[in-house]
Design a protein around this motif. Structure first.
Motif, PDB file in Angstrom:
ATOM      1  N   TYR A  36       0.716  -1.313  -0.030  1.00 14.03           N
ATOM      2  CA  TYR A  36      -0.270   0.184   0.020  1.00 14.03           C
ATOM      3  C   TYR A  36       1.020   1.220   0.159  1.00 14.03           C
ATOM      4  CZ  TYR A  36      -3.389  -2.605   1.283  1.00 14.03           C
ATOM      5  OH  TYR A  36      -4.815  -3.663   0.969  1.00 14.03           O
ATOM      6  N   PRO A  37       1.420   1.566  -0.895  1.00 13.33           N
ATOM      7  CA  PRO A  37       2.229   2.802  -0.960  1.00 13.33           C
ATOM      8  C   PRO A  37       1.406   3.932  -0.913  1.00 13.33           C
ATOM      9  CG  PRO A  37       1.894   1.801  -3.104  1.00 13.33           C
ATOM     10  CD  PRO A  37       1.267   0.922  -2.185  1.00 13.33           C
ATOM     11  N   THR A  38       2.025   5.119  -0.362  1.00 15.02           N
ATOM     12  CA  THR A  38       1.324   6.549   0.030  1.00 15.02           C
ATOM     13  C   THR A  38       0.991   7.520  -1.345  1.00 15.02           C
ATOM     14  OG1 THR A  38       2.645   7.359   1.631  1.00 15.02           O
ATOM     15  CG2 THR A  38       0.161   5.745   1.625  1.00 15.02           C
ATOM     16  N   ILE A  39       2.792   7.117  -1.120  1.00 14.14           N
ATOM     17  CA  ILE A  39       2.967   8.004  -2.293  1.00 14.14           C
ATOM     18  C   ILE A  39       3.761   7.337  -4.283  1.00 14.14           C
ATOM     19  CG2 ILE A  39       4.719   9.063  -1.015  1.00 14.14           C
ATOM     20  CD1 ILE A  39       6.748   6.683  -2.306  1.00 14.14           C
ATOM     21  N   GLU A  40       4.168   7.638  -4.992  1.00 13.23           N
ATOM     22  CA  GLU A  40       3.889   8.361  -6.669  1.00 13.23           C
ATOM     23  C   GLU A  40       5.080   7.275  -6.761  1.00 13.23           C
ATOM     24  OE1 GLU A  40       2.701  10.510  -9.310  1.00 13.23           O
ATOM     25  OE2 GLU A  40       4.494  10.116 -10.798  1.00 13.23           O
ATOM     26  N   ASN A  41       5.386   5.925  -6.868  1.00  6.33           N
ATOM     27  CA  ASN A  41       6.712   5.836  -7.746  1.00  6.33           C
ATOM     28  C   ASN A  41       6.728   5.194  -8.973  1.00  6.33           C
ATOM     29  OD1 ASN A  41       7.641   5.318  -5.345  1.00  6.33           O
ATOM     30  ND2 ASN A  41       6.734   3.850  -5.062  1.00  6.33           N
ATOM     31  N   THR A  42       8.372   5.871  -9.473  1.00 11.57           N
ATOM     32  CA  THR A  42       8.941   5.402 -10.785  1.00 11.57           C
ATOM     33  C   THR A  42       9.439   4.359 -10.731  1.00 11.57           C
ATOM     34  OG1 THR A  42       8.597   7.499 -11.543  1.00 11.57           O
ATOM     35  CG2 THR A  42       9.807   6.372 -12.859  1.00 11.57           C
ATOM     36  N   PHE A  43       9.646   3.281 -11.755  1.00 15.95           N
ATOM     37  CA  PHE A  43       9.995   2.233 -11.479  1.00 15.95           C
ATOM     38  C   PHE A  43      10.734   2.393 -12.871  1.00 15.95           C
ATOM     39  CE2 PHE A  43       7.141   1.424  -9.089  1.00 15.95           C
ATOM     40  CZ  PHE A  43       7.276   0.287  -7.520  1.00 15.95           C
ATOM     41  N   SER A  44      11.903   1.649 -12.780  1.00 21.52           N
ATOM     42  CA  SER A  44      12.727   1.732 -14.703  1.00 21.52           C
ATOM     43  C   SER A  44      13.057  -0.068 -14.531  1.00 21.52           C
ATOM     44  CB  SER A  44      14.144   2.479 -14.469  1.00 21.52           C
ATOM     45  OG  SER A  44      13.738   3.437 -14.246  1.00 21.52           O
ATOM     46  N   LYS A  45      12.713  -0.455 -16.063  1.00 27.18           N
ATOM     47  CA  LYS A  45      12.825  -1.205 -16.901  1.00 27.18           C
ATOM     48  C   LYS A  45      13.643  -1.335 -18.050  1.00 27.18           C
ATOM     49  CE  LYS A  45      11.151  -6.208 -17.505  1.00 27.18           C
ATOM     50  NZ  LYS A  45      11.936  -7.238 -16.468  1.00 27.18           N
ATOM     51  N   SER A  46      14.553  -1.780 -18.577  1.00 26.29           N
ATOM     52  CA  SER A  46      14.720  -2.215 -20.043  1.00 26.29           C
ATOM     53  C   SER A  46      14.316  -3.383 -20.395  1.00 26.29           C
ATOM     54  CB  SER A  46      16.615  -2.796 -20.104  1.00 26.29           C
ATOM     55  OG  SER A  46      17.099  -1.163 -19.365  1.00 26.29           O
ATOM     56  N   VAL A  47      13.710  -2.913 -21.663  1.00 20.32           N
ATOM     57  CA  VAL A  47      13.074  -4.063 -22.356  1.00 20.32           C
ATOM     58  C   VAL A  47      13.516  -3.902 -23.898  1.00 20.32           C
ATOM     59  CG1 VAL A  47      11.063  -4.353 -22.924  1.00 20.32           C
ATOM     60  CG2 VAL A  47      11.232  -3.371 -20.768  1.00 20.32           C
ATOM     61  N   ASN A  48      13.956  -5.105 -23.945  1.00 24.40           N
ATOM     62  CA  ASN A  48      13.941  -5.596 -25.235  1.00 24.40           C
ATOM     63  C   ASN A  48      12.783  -5.332 -26.311  1.00 24.40           C
ATOM     64  OD1 ASN A  48      15.126  -6.910 -28.479  1.00 24.40           O
ATOM     65  ND2 ASN A  48      16.639  -5.882 -27.653  1.00 24.40           N
ATOM     66  N   TYR A  49      11.761  -5.269 -27.308  1.00 25.42           N
ATOM     67  CA  TYR A  49      10.923  -5.222 -28.029  1.00 25.42           C
ATOM     68  C   TYR A  49      11.394  -5.529 -29.394  1.00 25.42           C
ATOM     69  CZ  TYR A  49       6.950  -5.502 -29.945  1.00 25.42           C
ATOM     70  OH  TYR A  49       5.058  -5.416 -30.395  1.00 25.42           O
ATOM     71  N   LYS A  50      11.284  -6.085 -30.049  1.00 27.77           N
ATOM     72  CA  LYS A  50      11.730  -6.601 -31.803  1.00 27.77           C
ATOM     73  C   LYS A  50      12.944  -5.726 -32.097  1.00 27.77           C
ATOM     74  CE  LYS A  50       6.682  -7.032 -33.351  1.00 27.77           C
ATOM     75  NZ  LYS A  50       5.483  -6.008 -34.148  1.00 27.77           N
ATOM     76  N   GLY A  51      13.903  -6.545 -30.615  1.00 24.10           N
ATOM     77  CA  GLY A  51      15.267  -6.320 -31.719  1.00 24.10           C
ATOM     78  C   GLY A  51      15.610  -4.627 -30.818  1.00 24.10           C
ATOM     79  N   VAL A  52      14.849  -4.311 -30.612  1.00 21.25           N
ATOM     80  CA  VAL A  52      15.029  -2.943 -30.458  1.00 21.25           C
ATOM     81  C   VAL A  52      15.432  -2.407 -28.837  1.00 21.25           C
ATOM     82  CG1 VAL A  52      14.742  -0.131 -30.193  1.00 21.25           C
ATOM     83  CG2 VAL A  52      13.970  -1.616 -31.998  1.00 21.25           C
TER      84      VAL A  52
END
Ligand code: GDP
Length: 181
Positions: A36-52
């Motif tokens: 139950y977070p009460t604040i906004e969060n930003t998460f980062s992730k690298s995603v390879n999609y269709k070779g990019v």
């Protein structure tokens, strides 16, 4: 190649539809029963999609969205490439909120369409008779708004990665970036 594209994705929807659970399952591969977070969060992730390779910032607007007025803070519509709008298949109210939020984003951005994925969450609960929103309704809403659509379970990790692949696809479809030399 060395192409790395930065993409900002905002996750919006009514309170407790499972926005945080979806983002945490995607970025950290875990499901926390009572988060139950009460604040906004930003998460980062690298995603390879269709070779990019995409460097994704995923903004989880958790803790907000008591009503349609607080769901969309104007800062969630600025500098965002794509939107993930989440309802729970066990909540009719959360489904009804999707069109309202979609219209608010479109109005705010001053464009007809936004790169968007509509997500019906918590499908693991539908087997126990708690479903209030049918797949055809979700599909129909998405079609009417030229958005992608998928049903998920953050708990059982069903279609979670698919949400963000669809979002990247929608971003590319609506604002295709030129291939680099
Ligand atoms: P948010 O307010 O939209 O960020 O919602 P949360 O991610 O905090 O989830 C609200 C509640 O729903 C929590 O108790 C979660 O454990 C639960 N929940 C989230 N996703 C799922 C799911 O896919 N299946 C089930 N059964 N429960 C879920």
């Amino acid at each position: 190649g060395d192409i790395l594209k930065k993409r900002k994705i905002a996750v919006l929807g009514s309170r407790s539809v499972g926005k945080s659970s979806l983002v945490i399952q995607f970025t950290e591969n875990q499901f926390i029963e009572s988060y139950y977070p009460t604040i906004e969060n930003t998460f980062s992730k690298s995603v390879n999609y269709k070779g990019v390779d995409y460097d994704c910032d995923i903004i989880d607007t958790a803790g907000q969205g008591k009503d349609e007025y607080s769901i969309l803070n104007s800062k969630h519509a600025i500098g965002i490439h794509g939107f993930v709008l989440v309802y729970s298949v066990t909540s009719r109210n959360s489904f009804d909120m999707i069109q309202i939020v979609y219209d608010k984003i479109v109005n705010f951005c001053g464009i007809k369409e936004i790169p968007c994925v509509i997500v019906g969450s918590k499908i693991d609960l539908s087997q126990r008779g708690s479903r209030q929103v049918q797949p055809t309704e979700g599909e129909g809403l998405a079609r009417a708004n030229h958005a992608a659509w998928v049903e998920t379970s953050a708990k059982n990790n069903i279609n979670v990665a698919k949400v963000f692949e669809l979002c990247l696809a929608e971003i590319e479809r609506q604002a295709p970036t030129k291939a680099e030399p």
